[in-house]
Scaffold this motif. Structure first.
Motif, PDB file in Angstrom:
ATOM      1  N   GLY A  21      -7.069  -9.954 -19.057  1.00 56.64           N
ATOM      2  CA  GLY A  21      -8.366 -10.328 -18.492  1.00 56.64           C
ATOM      3  C   GLY A  21      -9.422  -9.849 -19.463  1.00 56.64           C
ATOM      4  O   GLY A  21      -9.225  -9.928 -20.679  1.00 56.64           O
ATOM      5  N   TYR A  22     -10.538  -9.313 -18.961  1.00 53.39           N
ATOM      6  CA  TYR A  22     -11.496  -8.691 -19.882  1.00 53.39           C
ATOM      7  C   TYR A  22     -12.319  -7.629 -19.160  1.00 53.39           C
ATOM      8  O   TYR A  22     -12.604  -7.738 -17.969  1.00 53.39           O
ATOM      9  CB  TYR A  22     -12.397  -9.720 -20.554  1.00 53.39           C
ATOM     10  N   PRO A  23     -12.693  -6.560 -19.882  1.00 54.94           N
ATOM     11  CA  PRO A  23     -13.465  -5.482 -19.279  1.00 54.94           C
ATOM     12  C   PRO A  23     -14.914  -5.903 -19.012  1.00 54.94           C
ATOM     13  O   PRO A  23     -15.488  -6.702 -19.753  1.00 54.94           O
ATOM     14  CB  PRO A  23     -13.396  -4.367 -20.321  1.00 54.94           C
ATOM     15  N   MET A  24     -15.476  -5.341 -17.932  1.00 50.34           N
ATOM     16  CA  MET A  24     -16.877  -5.575 -17.582  1.00 50.34           C
ATOM     17  C   MET A  24     -17.662  -4.268 -17.532  1.00 50.34           C
ATOM     18  O   MET A  24     -18.854  -4.234 -17.824  1.00 50.34           O
ATOM     19  CB  MET A  24     -16.983  -6.250 -16.205  1.00 50.34           C
ATOM     20  N   LEU A  25     -16.967  -3.203 -17.133  1.00 53.33           N
ATOM     21  CA  LEU A  25     -17.592  -1.903 -16.911  1.00 53.33           C
ATOM     22  C   LEU A  25     -16.724  -0.855 -17.582  1.00 53.33           C
ATOM     23  O   LEU A  25     -15.524  -0.791 -17.336  1.00 53.33           O
ATOM     24  CB  LEU A  25     -17.686  -1.634 -15.403  1.00 53.33           C
ATOM     25  N   VAL A  26     -17.322  -0.045 -18.466  1.00 55.03           N
ATOM     26  CA  VAL A  26     -16.569   0.973 -19.191  1.00 55.03           C
ATOM     27  C   VAL A  26     -17.310   2.299 -19.099  1.00 55.03           C
ATOM     28  O   VAL A  26     -18.494   2.379 -19.441  1.00 55.03           O
ATOM     29  CB  VAL A  26     -16.372   0.577 -20.675  1.00 55.03           C
ATOM     30  N   ASP A  27     -16.634   3.319 -18.585  1.00 55.00           N
ATOM     31  CA  ASP A  27     -17.237   4.649 -18.433  1.00 55.00           C
ATOM     32  C   ASP A  27     -18.551   4.593 -17.662  1.00 55.00           C
ATOM     33  O   ASP A  27     -19.526   5.267 -18.002  1.00 55.00           O
ATOM     34  CB  ASP A  27     -17.452   5.307 -19.802  1.00 55.00           C
ATOM     35  N   LEU A  50     -19.351   0.235  -5.728  1.00 56.24           N
ATOM     36  CA  LEU A  50     -18.216   0.626  -4.905  1.00 56.24           C
ATOM     37  C   LEU A  50     -17.545   1.901  -5.405  1.00 56.24           C
ATOM     38  O   LEU A  50     -16.621   2.409  -4.784  1.00 56.24           O
ATOM     39  CB  LEU A  50     -17.169  -0.499  -4.868  1.00 56.24           C
ATOM     40  N   GLY A  51     -18.021   2.403  -6.533  1.00 55.52           N
ATOM     41  CA  GLY A  51     -17.509   3.662  -7.045  1.00 55.52           C
ATOM     42  C   GLY A  51     -16.646   3.560  -8.276  1.00 55.52           C
ATOM     43  O   GLY A  51     -16.164   4.581  -8.783  1.00 55.52           O
ATOM     44  N   SER A  52     -16.414   2.358  -8.801  1.00 52.58           N
ATOM     45  CA  SER A  52     -15.584   2.203  -9.992  1.00 52.58           C
ATOM     46  C   SER A  52     -16.311   2.726 -11.225  1.00 52.58           C
ATOM     47  O   SER A  52     -17.490   2.437 -11.432  1.00 52.58           O
ATOM     48  CB  SER A  52     -15.221   0.730 -10.207  1.00 52.58           C
ATOM     49  N   ARG A  53     -15.587   3.455 -12.056  1.00 45.78           N
ATOM     50  CA  ARG A  53     -16.115   3.870 -13.349  1.00 45.78           C
ATOM     51  C   ARG A  53     -15.801   2.840 -14.422  1.00 45.78           C
ATOM     52  O   ARG A  53     -16.507   2.729 -15.421  1.00 45.78           O
ATOM     53  CB  ARG A  53     -15.491   5.212 -13.751  1.00 45.78           C
ATOM     54  N   ASP A  54     -14.719   2.098 -14.206  1.00 49.37           N
ATOM     55  CA  ASP A  54     -14.300   1.049 -15.123  1.00 49.37           C
ATOM     56  C   ASP A  54     -13.903  -0.157 -14.287  1.00 49.37           C
ATOM     57  O   ASP A  54     -13.350  -0.004 -13.188  1.00 49.37           O
ATOM     58  CB  ASP A  54     -13.122   1.499 -15.981  1.00 49.37           C
ATOM     59  N   ALA A  55     -14.171  -1.349 -14.797  1.00 49.88           N
ATOM     60  CA  ALA A  55     -13.830  -2.560 -14.045  1.00 49.88           C
ATOM     61  C   ALA A  55     -13.440  -3.668 -15.001  1.00 49.88           C
ATOM     62  O   ALA A  55     -13.879  -3.708 -16.160  1.00 49.88           O
ATOM     63  CB  ALA A  55     -14.982  -3.001 -13.156  1.00 49.88           C
ATOM     64  N   PHE A  56     -12.647  -4.600 -14.491  1.00 48.95           N
ATOM     65  CA  PHE A  56     -11.967  -5.602 -15.311  1.00 48.95           C
ATOM     66  C   PHE A  56     -11.983  -6.921 -14.561  1.00 48.95           C
ATOM     67  O   PHE A  56     -11.703  -6.979 -13.362  1.00 48.95           O
ATOM     68  CB  PHE A  56     -10.530  -5.130 -15.518  1.00 48.95           C
ATOM     69  N   SER A  57     -12.317  -8.005 -15.255  1.00 48.67           N
ATOM     70  CA  SER A  57     -12.355  -9.330 -14.632  1.00 48.67           C
ATOM     71  C   SER A  57     -11.008 -10.014 -14.754  1.00 48.67           C
ATOM     72  O   SER A  57     -10.425 -10.080 -15.836  1.00 48.67           O
ATOM     73  CB  SER A  57     -13.429 -10.204 -15.289  1.00 48.67           C
ATOM     74  N   LEU A  58     -10.533 -10.553 -13.644  1.00 47.80           N
ATOM     75  CA  LEU A  58      -9.325 -11.371 -13.611  1.00 47.80           C
ATOM     76  C   LEU A  58      -9.724 -12.829 -13.409  1.00 47.80           C
ATOM     77  O   LEU A  58     -10.906 -13.155 -13.329  1.00 47.80           O
ATOM     78  CB  LEU A  58      -8.407 -10.888 -12.493  1.00 47.80           C
ATOM     79  N   ASP A  59      -8.745 -13.718 -13.329  1.00 48.05           N
ATOM     80  CA  ASP A  59      -9.034 -15.140 -13.138  1.00 48.05           C
ATOM     81  C   ASP A  59      -9.735 -15.344 -11.797  1.00 48.05           C
ATOM     82  O   ASP A  59      -9.474 -14.630 -10.828  1.00 48.05           O
ATOM     83  CB  ASP A  59      -7.728 -15.930 -13.186  1.00 48.05           C
ATOM     84  N   GLY A  60     -10.632 -16.332 -11.751  1.00 45.40           N
ATOM     85  CA  GLY A  60     -11.388 -16.592 -10.541  1.00 45.40           C
ATOM     86  C   GLY A  60     -11.299 -18.045 -10.112  1.00 45.40           C
ATOM     87  O   GLY A  60     -10.308 -18.730 -10.361  1.00 45.40           O
ATOM     88  N   GLY A  61     -12.357 -18.529  -9.462  1.00 45.70           N
ATOM     89  CA  GLY A  61     -12.378 -19.908  -8.995  1.00 45.70           C
ATOM     90  C   GLY A  61     -11.274 -20.167  -7.993  1.00 45.70           C
ATOM     91  O   GLY A  61     -11.038 -19.392  -7.070  1.00 45.70           O
ATOM     92  N   GLY A  62     -10.540 -21.266  -8.194  1.00 45.12           N
ATOM     93  CA  GLY A  62      -9.463 -21.626  -7.282  1.00 45.12           C
ATOM     94  C   GLY A  62      -8.283 -20.687  -7.318  1.00 45.12           C
ATOM     95  O   GLY A  62      -7.415 -20.728  -6.432  1.00 45.12           O
ATOM     96  N   SER A  63      -8.223 -19.815  -8.334  1.00 47.53           N
ATOM     97  CA  SER A  63      -7.118 -18.854  -8.417  1.00 47.53           C
ATOM     98  C   SER A  63      -7.334 -17.624  -7.542  1.00 47.53           C
ATOM     99  O   SER A  63      -6.366 -16.939  -7.187  1.00 47.53           O
ATOM    100  CB  SER A  63      -6.921 -18.396  -9.872  1.00 47.53           C
ATOM    101  N   THR A  64      -8.597 -17.322  -7.229  1.00 46.00           N
ATOM    102  CA  THR A  64      -8.897 -16.091  -6.503  1.00 46.00           C
ATOM    103  C   THR A  64      -8.195 -16.055  -5.148  1.00 46.00           C
ATOM    104  O   THR A  64      -8.440 -16.883  -4.281  1.00 46.00           O
ATOM    105  CB  THR A  64     -10.413 -15.931  -6.303  1.00 46.00           C
TER     106      THR A  64
END
Length: 411
Positions: free
Chosen positions: A301-307, A361-375
């Motif tokens: 996937g890809y990172p969105m939020l780091v540290d 929500l409290g995440s220090r790091d976050a990562f995007s996965l596939d979306g749209g019709g896959s969610t």
């Protein structure tokens, strides 16, 4: 009370202060301004579920959230997949086949091949994949990925996973491999992936499945839609010896102990040097470039939020239904989020908005996965033997996907 997908939930009202998720639902999560959620439901020991409404630029989005406590020895997560890299199945089927108590969909994937008539879409994912400590595949070149544009500084090698130390972390997994014979030693450019770098050799194993390997020689490193290569070659190596060769990539199941080498351009020219009966050694591994701790499971996937900081350049204009995963407490608490695709919520969130939500929500790091019709998010209701779908997939039904994140809890 309103009924949603066979279970009751409290109807939500958008308010300016969110208090419910600061309690048992997301143990230790920071309150998120502008959203309200229901009190949480324990799906299984160490696994809690809740819902929330999120005011956004293009309307209210509705989110389904799982909190997973990796400190609990009864709890673990792993990659779900249909038994082959080039294969797809609904998330509910993937979860039930492994007796997972909950799951979400995973990486972006090769969903269509309209640019290459006559070429079969493989269904294989973009990024690396590790399941139960076993390496399944490496990543395609950046220009060959499916999905939205990558944020600046990210690549198709980026992963989120859990190490053998039971801590979630972001990382990058690069392929390190080679093909060695009496003719020389050549670098390996791919492992069970739907697109090979130009001029390279890729290895396909029994993990790939039976789908045609032709797609691996189409496009270029910078243009997914570019024509397929006209200079290709394929060699089958069985128990360390060349047993056959072909001028174009083939299809069909690959037996354990057998490796099919596919070359394009310079890679094809190198493979043509190999003769029937010649000894060939193929070596491959994924190298964790950020930590020396091996991954027990990893998904692309890809990172969105780091540290605790959003990556620069995140898209703030395109809203969509999204799936995301985050973690906190030094990787000991995992947060899985899937937006609802029902018509009243289908406007969704931008990547910048979903990043802000994961941070709130409290995440220090976050990562995007596939979306749209896959969610898709699924969970096993109390007393049930199988999972049920918690969100409304935007296509009206579950889309078959190549992998997902499964949550397991004993007792």
């Amino acid at each position: 009370m309103t009924r949603r997908n066979g279970r009751f939930r409290t109807a939500l009202t958008v308010v300016t202060v969110w208090s419910a998720l600061a309690g048992a639902a997301l143990l230790g999560a920071a309150p998120a301004s502008g959203a309200q959620g229901t009190a949480g439901t324990e799906i299984a020991p160490g696994v809690n579920y809740t819902e929330l409404d999120i005011p956004a630029a293009k309307g209210v989005a509705h989110a389904h959230v799982l909190s997973v406590d990796l400190r609990d020895p009864r709890v673990r997560v792993d990659l779900l997949y249909p038994g082959a890299v080039a294969s797809r199945a609904p998330v509910s089927r993937l979860a039930d086949s492994r007796h997972a108590v909950a799951a979400v969909n995973g990486d972006f994937f090769n969903i269509t091949e309209t640019q290459h008539p006559g070429v079969e879409a493989t269904g294989a994912t973009v990024g690396p994949a590790i399941a139960s400590g076993h390496t399944l595949k490496a990543s395609v070149p950046n220009g060959q990925r499916f999905g939205p544009a990558l944020p600046p500084g990210t690549t198709t090698e980026d992963v989120l996973g859990v190490g053998v130390d039971r801590r979630a972390r972001l990382g990058s997994l690069a392929l390190d491999g080679s093909v060695r014979s009496d003719e020389g030693k050549w670098p390996l450019g791919g492992l069970n992936q739907y697109a090979l770098p130009e001029g390279s050799i890729g290895a396909f194993t029994s993990d790939w499945g039976s789908v045609s390997r032709l797609r691996a020689t189409c496009g270029t490193d910078t243009d997914r839609a570019a024509p397929c290569s006209t200079d290709t070659y394929e060699v089958t190596v069985e128990h360390g010896r060349v047993v056959s060769a072909a001028g174009t990539p083939g299809s069909g199941a690959i037996a354990p102990g057998t490796t099919v080498l596919v070359g394009r351009e310079a890679g094809a020219q190198q493979l043509r040097k190999l003769s029937a009966g010649e000894r060939v050694a193929v070596r491959h591994r994924l190298v964790n470039e950020d930590s020396g701790i091996p991954y027990r499971f990893a998904v692309g996937g890809y990172p969105m939020l780091v540290d605790g900081e959003p990556l620069p350049g995140l898209d703030n204009t395109t809203s969509a239904v999204r799936t995301a995963v985050g973690f906190s407490d030094g990787g000991r608490r995992l947060l899985l989020l899937a937006l609802d695709g029902a018509p009243e919520f289908r406007s969704g969130l931008t990547i910048a908005e979903v990043t802000a939500t994961m941070r709130q929500l409290g995440s220090r790091d976050a990562f995007s996965l596939d979306g749209g019709g896959s969610t898709t998010m699924v969970a096993r209701q109390p007393g049930a033997d199988t999972v049920s779908v918690l969100n409304h997939p935007s296509g009206g039904a579950e889309r078959p996907v190549p992998n997902g994140i499964g949550v397991f809890s004993r007792g």
